[in-house]
Design a protein around this motif. Structure first.
Motif, PDB file in Angstrom:
ATOM      1  N   ALA A 293      28.616  23.421 -40.045  1.00 16.62           N
ATOM      2  CA  ALA A 293      28.732  24.107 -39.001  1.00 16.62           C
ATOM      3  C   ALA A 293      30.010  25.071 -38.775  1.00 16.62           C
ATOM      4  O   ALA A 293      30.221  26.410 -37.956  1.00 16.62           O
ATOM      5  CB  ALA A 293      27.848  24.053 -37.739  1.00 16.62           C
ATOM      6  N   ASN A 294      31.066  23.619 -38.066  1.00  8.00           N
ATOM      7  CA  ASN A 294      31.869  24.118 -37.682  1.00  8.00           C
ATOM      8  C   ASN A 294      33.436  24.201 -38.126  1.00  8.00           C
ATOM      9  O   ASN A 294      34.576  24.535 -37.276  1.00  8.00           O
ATOM     10  CB  ASN A 294      32.081  23.207 -36.342  1.00  8.00           C
ATOM     11  N   VAL A 295      33.259  24.834 -39.379  1.00  5.08           N
ATOM     12  CA  VAL A 295      34.624  24.814 -40.242  1.00  5.08           C
ATOM     13  C   VAL A 295      34.794  26.583 -41.217  1.00  5.08           C
ATOM     14  O   VAL A 295      35.988  26.479 -41.934  1.00  5.08           O
ATOM     15  CB  VAL A 295      34.134  23.987 -41.274  1.00  5.08           C
ATOM     16  N   GLY A 296      33.909  27.003 -40.367  1.00  2.00           N
ATOM     17  CA  GLY A 296      34.307  28.412 -40.968  1.00  2.00           C
ATOM     18  C   GLY A 296      33.386  28.844 -42.379  1.00  2.00           C
ATOM     19  O   GLY A 296      33.751  30.609 -43.313  1.00  2.00           O
ATOM     20  N   LEU A 297      32.306  28.269 -42.240  1.00  2.00           N
ATOM     21  CA  LEU A 297      31.766  28.330 -43.553  1.00  2.00           C
ATOM     22  C   LEU A 297      30.073  28.420 -43.366  1.00  2.00           C
ATOM     23  O   LEU A 297      30.287  27.821 -42.686  1.00  2.00           O
ATOM     24  CB  LEU A 297      31.346  27.333 -44.719  1.00  2.00           C
ATOM     25  N   ASP A 298      29.614  29.943 -43.796  1.00  2.00           N
ATOM     26  CA  ASP A 298      28.178  30.463 -43.591  1.00  2.00           C
ATOM     27  C   ASP A 298      27.439  29.920 -45.128  1.00  2.00           C
ATOM     28  O   ASP A 298      27.880  30.425 -45.898  1.00  2.00           O
ATOM     29  CB  ASP A 298      27.892  31.539 -43.307  1.00  2.00           C
ATOM     30  N   LEU A 299      25.967  29.718 -44.227  1.00  2.00           N
ATOM     31  CA  LEU A 299      25.070  29.081 -45.835  1.00  2.00           C
ATOM     32  C   LEU A 299      24.492  30.392 -46.015  1.00  2.00           C
ATOM     33  O   LEU A 299      24.418  30.821 -45.591  1.00  2.00           O
ATOM     34  CB  LEU A 299      24.252  28.519 -45.104  1.00  2.00           C
ATOM     35  N   GLN A 300      24.429  30.666 -47.498  1.00  2.00           N
ATOM     36  CA  GLN A 300      24.226  31.441 -48.135  1.00  2.00           C
ATOM     37  C   GLN A 300      23.026  31.346 -48.668  1.00  2.00           C
ATOM     38  O   GLN A 300      21.744  31.950 -48.867  1.00  2.00           O
ATOM     39  CB  GLN A 300      25.308  31.922 -49.400  1.00  2.00           C
ATOM     40  N   GLN A 301      22.943  30.062 -49.774  1.00  2.00           N
ATOM     41  CA  GLN A 301      21.552  29.299 -50.248  1.00  2.00           C
ATOM     42  C   GLN A 301      21.986  28.029 -50.659  1.00  2.00           C
ATOM     43  O   GLN A 301      23.381  27.714 -50.650  1.00  2.00           O
ATOM     44  CB  GLN A 301      21.167  30.255 -51.427  1.00  2.00           C
ATOM     45  N   PHE A 302      20.986  27.608 -51.050  1.00  2.00           N
ATOM     46  CA  PHE A 302      20.532  25.990 -51.310  1.00  2.00           C
ATOM     47  C   PHE A 302      19.299  25.395 -51.681  1.00  2.00           C
ATOM     48  O   PHE A 302      18.541  25.576 -52.052  1.00  2.00           O
ATOM     49  CB  PHE A 302      20.866  25.047 -50.153  1.00  2.00           C
ATOM     50  N   TRP A 303      20.008  24.493 -53.303  1.00  2.00           N
ATOM     51  CA  TRP A 303      18.636  24.771 -53.801  1.00  2.00           C
ATOM     52  C   TRP A 303      18.694  22.751 -53.480  1.00  2.00           C
ATOM     53  O   TRP A 303      19.928  21.883 -54.044  1.00  2.00           O
ATOM     54  CB  TRP A 303      18.876  25.147 -55.283  1.00  2.00           C
ATOM     55  N   LEU A 304      17.435  22.537 -54.275  1.00  2.00           N
ATOM     56  CA  LEU A 304      17.051  20.978 -54.077  1.00  2.00           C
ATOM     57  C   LEU A 304      16.180  20.681 -55.629  1.00  2.00           C
ATOM     58  O   LEU A 304      15.571  21.792 -56.050  1.00  2.00           O
ATOM     59  CB  LEU A 304      16.438  20.468 -53.139  1.00  2.00           C
ATOM     60  N   CYS A 305      16.455  19.926 -56.286  1.00  2.00           N
ATOM     61  CA  CYS A 305      15.680  19.432 -57.286  1.00  2.00           C
ATOM     62  C   CYS A 305      15.342  18.881 -56.935  1.00  2.00           C
ATOM     63  O   CYS A 305      14.608  18.058 -56.402  1.00  2.00           O
ATOM     64  CB  CYS A 305      17.277  18.599 -58.578  1.00  2.00           C
ATOM     65  N   GLU A 306      14.152  18.497 -58.398  1.00  2.00           N
ATOM     66  CA  GLU A 306      12.978  18.054 -58.142  1.00  2.00           C
ATOM     67  C   GLU A 306      12.771  16.245 -57.329  1.00  2.00           C
ATOM     68  O   GLU A 306      13.833  15.663 -57.572  1.00  2.00           O
ATOM     69  CB  GLU A 306      12.110  17.620 -59.668  1.00  2.00           C
ATOM     70  N   GLN A 307      12.192  16.378 -56.397  1.00  2.00           N
ATOM     71  CA  GLN A 307      11.982  15.463 -55.827  1.00  2.00           C
ATOM     72  C   GLN A 307      13.517  14.791 -54.664  1.00  2.00           C
ATOM     73  O   GLN A 307      13.336  13.408 -54.218  1.00  2.00           O
ATOM     74  CB  GLN A 307      11.925  14.040 -57.015  1.00  2.00           C
ATOM     75  N   ASP A 308      13.703  15.864 -54.690  1.00  2.00           N
ATOM     76  CA  ASP A 308      14.770  15.936 -54.247  1.00  2.00           C
ATOM     77  C   ASP A 308      16.426  14.660 -54.063  1.00  2.00           C
ATOM     78  O   ASP A 308      16.829  14.436 -53.671  1.00  2.00           O
ATOM     79  CB  ASP A 308      14.379  15.510 -52.243  1.00  2.00           C
ATOM     80  N   PHE A 310      18.733  15.504 -55.458  1.00  2.00           N
ATOM     81  CA  PHE A 310      21.377  16.010 -55.821  1.00  2.00           C
ATOM     82  C   PHE A 310      20.369  17.495 -55.287  1.00  2.00           C
ATOM     83  O   PHE A 310      18.802  18.059 -55.205  1.00  2.00           O
ATOM     84  CB  PHE A 310      20.928  16.098 -56.653  1.00  2.00           C
ATOM     85  N   ALA A 311      21.190  18.559 -54.127  1.00  2.00           N
ATOM     86  CA  ALA A 311      21.648  19.172 -53.769  1.00  2.00           C
ATOM     87  C   ALA A 311      22.542  20.509 -53.779  1.00  2.00           C
ATOM     88  O   ALA A 311      23.907  19.506 -54.406  1.00  2.00           O
ATOM     89  CB  ALA A 311      21.116  18.916 -52.006  1.00  2.00           C
ATOM     90  N   LEU A 312      22.567  21.975 -54.179  1.00  2.00           N
ATOM     91  CA  LEU A 312      24.108  21.854 -54.356  1.00  2.00           C
ATOM     92  C   LEU A 312      23.795  23.065 -52.972  1.00  2.00           C
ATOM     93  O   LEU A 312      22.361  23.514 -52.669  1.00  2.00           O
ATOM     94  CB  LEU A 312      23.879  22.825 -56.051  1.00  2.00           C
ATOM     95  N   TYR A 313      24.408  23.575 -52.693  1.00  2.00           N
ATOM     96  CA  TYR A 313      24.788  24.510 -51.731  1.00  2.00           C
ATOM     97  C   TYR A 313      26.131  25.564 -51.760  1.00  2.00           C
ATOM     98  O   TYR A 313      26.794  25.374 -52.810  1.00  2.00           O
ATOM     99  CB  TYR A 313      25.716  23.991 -50.746  1.00  2.00           C
ATOM    100  N   LEU A 314      24.865  26.926 -51.492  1.00  2.00           N
ATOM    101  CA  LEU A 314      26.707  27.926 -51.647  1.00  2.00           C
ATOM    102  C   LEU A 314      27.328  28.899 -49.846  1.00  2.00           C
ATOM    103  O   LEU A 314      25.863  29.255 -49.015  1.00  2.00           O
ATOM    104  CB  LEU A 314      26.280  28.711 -52.386  1.00  2.00           C
ATOM    105  N   PHE A 315      28.111  28.189 -50.482  1.00  2.00           N
ATOM    106  CA  PHE A 315      28.610  29.206 -48.489  1.00  2.00           C
ATOM    107  C   PHE A 315      30.150  30.675 -49.170  1.00  2.00           C
ATOM    108  O   PHE A 315      30.485  30.540 -50.208  1.00  2.00           O
ATOM    109  CB  PHE A 315      29.733  27.844 -47.714  1.00  2.00           C
ATOM    110  N   ARG A 316      29.842  31.273 -47.929  1.00  2.00           N
ATOM    111  CA  ARG A 316      30.634  31.719 -47.933  1.00  2.00           C
ATOM    112  C   ARG A 316      31.691  32.154 -46.452  1.00  2.00           C
ATOM    113  O   ARG A 316      31.036  31.548 -45.328  1.00  2.00           O
ATOM    114  CB  ARG A 316      30.075  33.361 -47.542  1.00  2.00           C
ATOM    115  N   SER A 317      32.739  31.805 -46.821  1.00  2.00           N
ATOM    116  CA  SER A 317      33.534  32.134 -45.508  1.00  2.00           C
ATOM    117  C   SER A 317      33.070  33.197 -44.483  1.00  2.00           C
ATOM    118  O   SER A 317      32.987  34.606 -44.654  1.00  2.00           O
ATOM    119  CB  SER A 317      35.262  32.486 -45.892  1.00  2.00           C
ATOM    120  N   ARG A 318      33.903  32.919 -43.709  1.00  2.00           N
ATOM    121  CA  ARG A 318      33.109  33.288 -42.541  1.00  2.00           C
ATOM    122  C   ARG A 318      34.480  34.284 -42.009  1.00  2.00           C
ATOM    123  O   ARG A 318      35.567  33.891 -41.684  1.00  2.00           O
ATOM    124  CB  ARG A 318      33.155  32.068 -41.369  1.00  2.00           C
TER     125      ARG A 318
END
Length: 318
Positions: A293-308, A310-318
């Motif tokens: 939240a405090n490093v200048g990155l805004d969440l665009q999307q995230f994906w969780l695999c089945e049974q949660d 592992f996760a992938l996150y995509l951020f955009r520079s603020r």
């Protein structure tokens, strides 16, 4: 089409292995930074860890990247410069290249020889792709070679390597990534999740003993490169999930009372005393999104695999 590849050596100017051993073995508790795992043999052993059936992150993440490549490309657009700290064998970026169509790829790794082999193999497979292989300790700097074209950037940091940082140093690293991707930059990152401790304990104690060999190889490297009086057979591998800290810990455990000597220093080990070699922090989505939240990155999307698992996150520079 002619192959396009360049190599750039930014040898670490931070703590040397000998300095790390002296500081780490004099410390209480004893420790060694995990970046020193990755000499040529250590890098090869880590690649072998990723093939063990108990170590679930690589297979799950690769399946997610393959399945989501087109969706990710729709969110990032094509034609970005991609740089990947800790690229290793560059196995995962292969799943995205056709969809993302980058103008250049910058793999970064601390093991120079392993990096060169991986980069050469990549351009054999993708001769249209300009590759600028950069040998660097990415925990301290992320140098983008001057030969890299301008344009929007995408940082790719898979494998849950962010878990090797403490939450505080993870924020510092992510802030450095933010600075490097610049305006309109993006970050695609893989993050391991909190789950049944039995799954985590098995992942770091594979039946074939590859993770143990990887951990113990650190002692072989220290002995070979510093000349320390040390018998690696006097140590054993230990890994476990520390629920209070939300992390898997790896240690080298002394099997007996022993004294190690290096350049006039004496390091006393009691039986059962450990050298803490690695942490791997696990995060719920809520925890990881809060961390960024405090490093200048805004969440665009995230994906969780089945049974949660592992996760992938995509951020955009603020």
């Amino acid at each position: 089409m002619a192959k396009r590849i360049t190599f750039h050596d930014h040898k670490p100017k931070a703590l040397s292995l000998q300095e790390a051993v002296i500081q780490g073995f004099l410390g209480k508790p004893k420790s060694i930074p995990p970046k020193f795992f990755y000499d040529e043999r250590g890098s090869a052993l880590f690649a072998a860890i990723c093939e063990q059936p108990e170590y679930y992150p690589p297979d799950i993440e690769q399946a997610m990247l393959g399945r989501l490549a087109e969706e990710i490309a729709e969110l990032t657009g094509t034609g970005r410069v991609i740089f990947e700290p800790g690229a290793g064998s560059a196995a995962k970026i292969r799943l995205l290249l056709d969809a993302l169509k980058p103008t250049a790829y910058v793999p970064m790794d601390i093991s120079c020889e392993f990096l060169k082999e991986a980069a050469c193999a990549l351009v054999d497979e993708f001769p249209w792709l300009p590759v600028h292989a950069t040998c660097v300790d990415f925990t301290h700097s992320l140098p983008i070679p001057e030969s890299v074209p301008t344009g929007p950037r995408l940082a790719f940091f898979p494998g849950s390597s962010i878990g090797n940082f403490t939450p505080e140093t993870a924020c510092q690293f992510l802030a450095m990534v933010h600075d490097k991707i610049g305006r309109d930059g993006m970050l695609l990152i893989g993050v391991d999740t909190k789950k049944d401790p039995r799954i985590l304990d098995a992942a770091y104690n594979d039946a074939a003993g590859v993770t143990a060999a990887f951990n113990l190889n650190l002692l072989h490297r220290i002995r070979n490169e510093t000349g320390i009086e040390c018998n690696p057979q006097n140590f054993e591998h230990r890994a476990f999930y520390n629920g209070d800290q939300g992390r898997v810990e790896m240690h080298l455990v002394s099997r007996c009372r022993q004294t190690l000597r290096l350049n006039g220093y004496r390091f006393e080990f009691g039986e059962g005393e450990t050298v803490h070699t690695e942490n791997s922090y696990k995060y719920t989505p809520e925890e990881f999104i809060a961390l960024t939240a405090n490093v200048g990155l805004d969440l665009q999307q995230f994906w969780l695999c089945e049974q949660d698992l592992f996760a992938l996150y995509l951020f955009r520079s603020r």
